[in-house]
Write a protein that holds these residues in place. Structure first.
Motif, PDB file in Angstrom:
ATOM      1  N   MET A 169       0.837  -1.204   0.000  1.00  0.00           N
ATOM      2  CA  MET A 169       0.000   0.000   0.000  1.00  0.00           C
ATOM      3  C   MET A 169       0.869   1.250   0.000  1.00  0.00           C
ATOM      4  SD  MET A 169      -2.874   1.093   2.735  1.00  0.00           S
ATOM      5  CE  MET A 169      -2.017   2.394   3.588  1.00  0.00           C
TER       6      MET A 169
ATOM      7  N   THR B 228      -7.520  10.410 -10.437  1.00  0.00           N
ATOM      8  CA  THR B 228      -7.219  10.226  -9.013  1.00  0.00           C
ATOM      9  C   THR B 228      -8.066   9.138  -8.346  1.00  0.00           C
ATOM     10  OG1 THR B 228      -8.737  12.031  -8.503  1.00  0.00           O
ATOM     11  CG2 THR B 228      -6.398  12.569  -8.616  1.00  0.00           C
TER      12      THR B 228
ATOM     13  N   LYS C 134     -11.341   8.795  -8.053  1.00  0.00           N
ATOM     14  CA  LYS C 134     -12.626   9.123  -7.435  1.00  0.00           C
ATOM     15  C   LYS C 134     -13.775   8.589  -8.288  1.00  0.00           C
ATOM     16  CE  LYS C 134     -14.997  12.892  -5.157  1.00  0.00           C
ATOM     17  NZ  LYS C 134     -15.320  14.301  -5.237  1.00  0.00           N
TER      18      LYS C 134
ATOM     19  N   ASP D 252      -7.981   3.011  -5.680  1.00  0.00           N
ATOM     20  CA  ASP D 252      -8.822   4.084  -5.134  1.00  0.00           C
ATOM     21  C   ASP D 252      -7.967   5.294  -4.768  1.00  0.00           C
ATOM     22  OD1 ASP D 252      -7.615   3.525  -2.741  1.00  0.00           O
ATOM     23  OD2 ASP D 252      -9.416   2.859  -1.705  1.00  0.00           O
ATOM     24  N   GLU D 253      -8.617   6.330  -4.207  1.00  0.00           N
ATOM     25  CA  GLU D 253      -7.934   7.613  -3.970  1.00  0.00           C
ATOM     26  C   GLU D 253      -6.668   7.475  -3.133  1.00  0.00           C
ATOM     27  OE1 GLU D 253     -11.226   7.024  -3.400  1.00  0.00           O
ATOM     28  OE2 GLU D 253     -12.299   8.925  -3.149  1.00  0.00           O
ATOM     29  N   ALA D 254      -6.779   6.726  -2.016  1.00  0.00           N
ATOM     30  CA  ALA D 254      -5.639   6.633  -1.108  1.00  0.00           C
ATOM     31  C   ALA D 254      -4.481   5.906  -1.788  1.00  0.00           C
ATOM     32  CB  ALA D 254      -6.047   5.919   0.181  1.00  0.00           C
ATOM     33  N   ASP D 255      -4.796   4.825  -2.521  1.00  0.00           N
ATOM     34  CA  ASP D 255      -3.757   4.089  -3.253  1.00  0.00           C
ATOM     35  C   ASP D 255      -3.054   5.001  -4.237  1.00  0.00           C
ATOM     36  OD1 ASP D 255      -4.099   1.575  -2.168  1.00  0.00           O
ATOM     37  OD2 ASP D 255      -5.739   1.075  -3.523  1.00  0.00           O
TER      38      ASP D 255
ATOM     39  N   ALA E 154      -2.907   8.235  -4.363  1.00  0.00           N
ATOM     40  CA  ALA E 154      -2.095   9.260  -3.690  1.00  0.00           C
ATOM     41  C   ALA E 154      -0.746   8.662  -3.295  1.00  0.00           C
ATOM     42  CB  ALA E 154      -2.831   9.787  -2.461  1.00  0.00           C
ATOM     43  N   ASN E 155      -0.776   7.438  -2.785  1.00  0.00           N
ATOM     44  CA  ASN E 155       0.464   6.795  -2.354  1.00  0.00           C
ATOM     45  C   ASN E 155       1.328   6.332  -3.525  1.00  0.00           C
ATOM     46  OD1 ASN E 155       0.273   7.063   0.478  1.00  0.00           O
ATOM     47  ND2 ASN E 155      -1.307   5.478   0.508  1.00  0.00           N
TER      48      ASN E 155
ATOM     49  N   ARG F 290      -3.173  15.731  -5.795  1.00  0.00           N
ATOM     50  CA  ARG F 290      -4.228  16.520  -6.414  1.00  0.00           C
ATOM     51  C   ARG F 290      -4.569  17.734  -5.570  1.00  0.00           C
ATOM     52  NH1 ARG F 290     -10.441  14.703  -7.938  1.00  0.00           N
ATOM     53  NH2 ARG F 290     -10.988  16.687  -8.836  1.00  0.00           N
TER      54      ARG F 290
ATOM     55  N   PHE G  91      -7.407  20.616  -5.140  1.00  0.00           N
ATOM     56  CA  PHE G  91      -8.796  20.846  -5.533  1.00  0.00           C
ATOM     57  C   PHE G  91      -8.996  22.275  -6.026  1.00  0.00           C
ATOM     58  CE2 PHE G  91      -8.976  17.359  -2.631  1.00  0.00           C
ATOM     59  CZ  PHE G  91      -9.966  16.543  -3.147  1.00  0.00           C
TER      60      PHE G  91
ATOM     61  N   LEU H  64       0.811  19.385  -1.215  1.00  0.00           N
ATOM     62  CA  LEU H  64       0.993  18.459  -2.334  1.00  0.00           C
ATOM     63  C   LEU H  64       2.465  18.101  -2.510  1.00  0.00           C
ATOM     64  CD1 LEU H  64      -1.191  19.502  -5.354  1.00  0.00           C
ATOM     65  CD2 LEU H  64      -1.380  17.547  -3.848  1.00  0.00           C
TER      66      LEU H  64
ATOM     67  N   GLN I 147       3.984  15.628  -0.100  1.00  0.00           N
ATOM     68  CA  GLN I 147       3.522  14.262  -0.314  1.00  0.00           C
ATOM     69  C   GLN I 147       4.524  13.502  -1.180  1.00  0.00           C
ATOM     70  OE1 GLN I 147      -0.969  15.080  -0.780  1.00  0.00           O
ATOM     71  NE2 GLN I 147      -0.692  13.055  -1.670  1.00  0.00           N
TER      72      GLN I 147
ATOM     73  N   ARG J 198      -8.266  11.741   2.184  1.00  0.00           N
ATOM     74  CA  ARG J 198      -8.130  10.586   1.301  1.00  0.00           C
ATOM     75  C   ARG J 198      -7.077  10.837   0.235  1.00  0.00           C
ATOM     76  NH1 ARG J 198     -12.244   6.836   1.855  1.00  0.00           N
ATOM     77  NH2 ARG J 198     -13.997   8.021   2.653  1.00  0.00           N
ATOM     78  N   PHE J 199      -7.114  12.039  -0.358  1.00  0.00           N
ATOM     79  CA  PHE J 199      -6.158  12.351  -1.425  1.00  0.00           C
ATOM     80  C   PHE J 199      -4.747  12.546  -0.872  1.00  0.00           C
ATOM     81  CE2 PHE J 199     -10.029  13.543  -3.835  1.00  0.00           C
ATOM     82  CZ  PHE J 199      -9.817  12.709  -4.911  1.00  0.00           C
TER      83      PHE J 199
ATOM     84  N   GLY K 144      -3.605  10.368   0.962  1.00  0.00           N
ATOM     85  CA  GLY K 144      -3.149   8.988   1.005  1.00  0.00           C
ATOM     86  C   GLY K 144      -3.527   8.242   2.275  1.00  0.00           C
TER      87      GLY K 144
ATOM     88  N   ARG L 144      -5.992   6.088   4.629  1.00  0.00           N
ATOM     89  CA  ARG L 144      -7.165   5.214   4.506  1.00  0.00           C
ATOM     90  C   ARG L 144      -8.154   5.660   5.574  1.00  0.00           C
ATOM     91  NH1 ARG L 144      -7.990   2.460   0.918  1.00  0.00           N
ATOM     92  NH2 ARG L 144      -6.264   1.872  -0.404  1.00  0.00           N
TER      93      ARG L 144
END
Lengths: 259, 386
Positions: free
Chosen positions: A1, A65, A67, A87-90, A92-93, A98, A100, A174, A177, B256-257, B259, B261
């Protein structure tokens, strides 16, 4: 993850594109928000995406992203990763950050705490509970806060910042990250002319070690970015190229610039 | 910025050093833990310092509610999960304790049956249902006090948070959860005593529940539990994890964005909160001497939200203050003007939402800020005059 990938490495010869969309289609209740959209962003590129309201810019961001899932088409990151599977968290990692359209920072935390939360690292519950900040991490946070010009506001609540400052804070979040690809949605919306120019300079600075995709309405801002431009219209690409070339295209003038 | 002496302190010391209100709260709890039993047991009945036993029990009950409020504030105040079903976790913890106390009655029940609790004899049951096995053991029962609410919270939370049920929809299904349990526990064939619940307890670990000493010990344990739970909750919300919770509360999709969960973070805090609520229930039952399905009532769960809202959401100590203050008012008014209490409770909630959105704690903070401002503005003027 926790596939947090650091930014360098995109200049390697083997990677063809940072982001690759091919024939992507997505409809909502029969309305095709994205219609056979194809897009290829090279590693290290700065790309501006423009288009009238309803052209599908936000839906495109949502698809990249995680969503929203596309009805059909290919969405690939770093050539090999099929983004539609995550999904979003994946995502992002994996290394896609992103921003907004509306600045979303955590208003009840300080500027410093906002950046701390965004700082690259494992995202597990246990690690967060036992987390102790190292001095390198603290330095990294300070460095980024300085980069986005909020040094004097370090310990202020994010909710007390001006609109423009919130946008910058979010851009700073951002960057820490550690993404390879940054998607930035209308960063200049609601900014003063001066702030707009500063934001353009900031994004060009960030582009030195990140691939950046900017969605924007503001033509002065696009000019200041001085990058390749993609014009979206009705969910597909209408034109692509330098701003001078694109803005001379009669179709573009008709649907967008001429209004 | 970083003070070296702070780092030299222990982890708990460091937490409390940054939390003045928490220091006061823990000081008051520990003082009460020692003084209230002393005043009850050692002072002669006519003395000014004597605290009658019924007051000790009442205070113990308030503390159980305070622990429950703390549990709710952890999920609602910090993570924005407005649970309208926390009474269910409280009641489950209470039932686990009640089952142990039932087994301790042994053959002293009305029917003198050493194998079965009275209500099972009454229903002509011949053997103990399997889910009552093990409750003879105090340690097994204590384990269940935390495990059963945690298991329910885990399953419920896993399904709800994974499906991204949030806001008012989540509140409604938590309310439905506690209502469903209410109906289930009302049924005699569930094996939990139907609408009478579990009662007629005799003793705990061999100590009579009627004796003043046992009651004082239970009170002291309640005070200690609130203090420990407060420190635990403070540690959680002061960690980076706590800041992620606040981020989820204020901007879930942003988190969430980033990263995180979100569902894992919510699930963890929800389970911890359910365990605290279960412990509160387990402390409550031996003090009041009964647990029945009424504790699952939807209104009970809503009342907890009112305590926290009136005390001050998202502060932890506000939850404790709110629970004690509202319940004290309830005790007073249901005695003095029983028919107006519910109207008062409703009015309190409306007034606090409209005029005191940050509760009692918010009002106190506001007054202090205003005083500080006045001091700040008056000092330079004086300086200019002199």
């Amino acid at each position: 993850m926790s596939a947090v990938v650091k930014s360098p490495g995109f200049h390697s010869a083997e990677m063809q594109s940072m982001l690759y969309l091919n024939g992507v289609t997505k409809s909502f209740d029969g309305f095709k928000a994205i219609n056979n959209l194809s897009l290829d962003i090279y590693p290290g590129e700065l790309r501006a995406i423009i288009g009238p309201n309803g052209a599908g810019k936000s839906t495109m961001m949502d698809i990249i992203t995680g969503k929203t899932r596309p009805d059909s088409g290919e969405v690939r990151f770093r050539d090999s990763i099929d983004l539609t599977q995550y999904d979003e968290a994946d995502i992002a990692n994996l290394g896609i950050g992103r921003k907004f359209q509306k600045p979303t920072v955590i208003e009840t935390l300080t500027v410093w705490e906002n950046v701390e939360l965004a700082l690259a690292g494992t995202r597990s519950v246990l690690r967060a509970l036992l987390h102790k900040l190292s001095s390198e991490q603290a330095d990294k946070i300070d460095e980024v806060i300085k980069l986005v010009g909020l040094k004097a506001k370090t310990n202020d609540l994010a909710g007390s910042l001006s609109h423009g400052q919130k946008q910058w804070l979010e851009i700073g979040m951002l960057i820490v990250q550690g993404p390879e690809l940054l998607l930035v949605d209308e960063p200049a919306a609601g900014m003063t002319d001066h702030e707009t120019m500063e934001t353009a300079a900031l994004l060009k600075e960030i582009n030195k070690d990140h691939t950046v995709v900017v969605v924007e309405h503001d033509m002065d801002f696009i000019k200041a970015l001085d990058s390749k431009v993609t014009v979206l219209h009705e969910g597909g690409v209408l034109a692509e190229g330098r701003l001078e070339v694109v803005s001379a295209n009669p179709r573009v003038i008709e649907v967008y610039l001429g209004r | 910025m970083i003070n070296k002496t702070i780092f030299e302190r222990s982890a708990i010391g460091r937490l409390l050093l940054a939390d003045k209100a928490g220091r006061y709260l823990i000081g008051v709890l520990l003082a009460a833990m020692i003084l209230v039993p002393l005043c009850n047991l050692l002072m002669p009945a006519g003395s000014f310092f004597h605290i009658p036993t019924y007051v000790v029990v009442l205070l113990g009950k308030y503390l159980c509610y305070a622990l429950l409020a703390l549990a709710l504030d952890l999920v609602w105040g910090y993570c924005g999960i407005l649970s309208l079903g926390h009474g269910a976790f409280f009641a489950l913890g209470g039932y686990a304790m009640g089952m142990h106390l039932m087994r301790q009655i042994g053959e002293r029940g009305v029917y003198g049956n050493a194998e079965l609790p009275d209500f099972m004899v009454f229903l002509n049951w011949t053997e103990l249902p399997w889910y009552w096995y093990g409750f003879d053991s105090f340690f097994f029962a204590m384990f269940m006090v935390a495990l059963v609410p945690a298991a329910l919270a885990f399953v419920f939370g896993w399904l709800a948070f994974r499906s991204r049920v949030t806001g008012v929809y989540l509140s409604i299904i938590t309310q439905a959860m506690t209502y469903a349990l209410l109906l289930a526990f009302f049924r005699n064939d569930m094996g939990f005593g139907g609408n009478n619940g579990l009662t007629d307890f005799k003793d705990i670990l061999g100590f009579s529940l009627q004796s003043d000493v046992t009651r004082c010990v239970l009170f002291a344990l309640s005070a200690l539990s609130v203090a420990l739970a407060y420190i635990l909750c403070r540690a959680i919300v002061s960690s980076k994890y706590g800041r992620v919770l606040v981020a989820i509360r204020d901007a879930e999709s942003r988190t969430r964005f980033m990263g995180y969960r979100v569902e894992h973070f919510k699930l963890f805090v929800f389970v911890v909160s359910a365990m605290l609520a279960g412990i509160a229930g387990a402390l409550y039952v031996p003090q009041v001497g009964i647990i029945n399905p009424g504790e699952f009532g939807p209104i009970n769960s809503i009342e907890i939200v009112i305590w926290v809202a009136i005390g001050g959401r998202g502060t932890l100590f506000g939850a404790v203050i709110g629970a004690v203050a509202v319940n004290y008012a309830k005790t007073y008014f249901t005695g003095a003007f029983p028919e107006v209490w519910l109207f008062m409770l409703g009015a309190l909630f409306v007034i606090s939402t409209l005029y005191l959105p940050k509760g009692i704690v918010g009002v106190v903070n506001q007054l202090r800020e205003r005083r500080a401002e006045r001091n700040a503005t008056s000092t330079p003027e004086q300086g200019a005059q002199s």
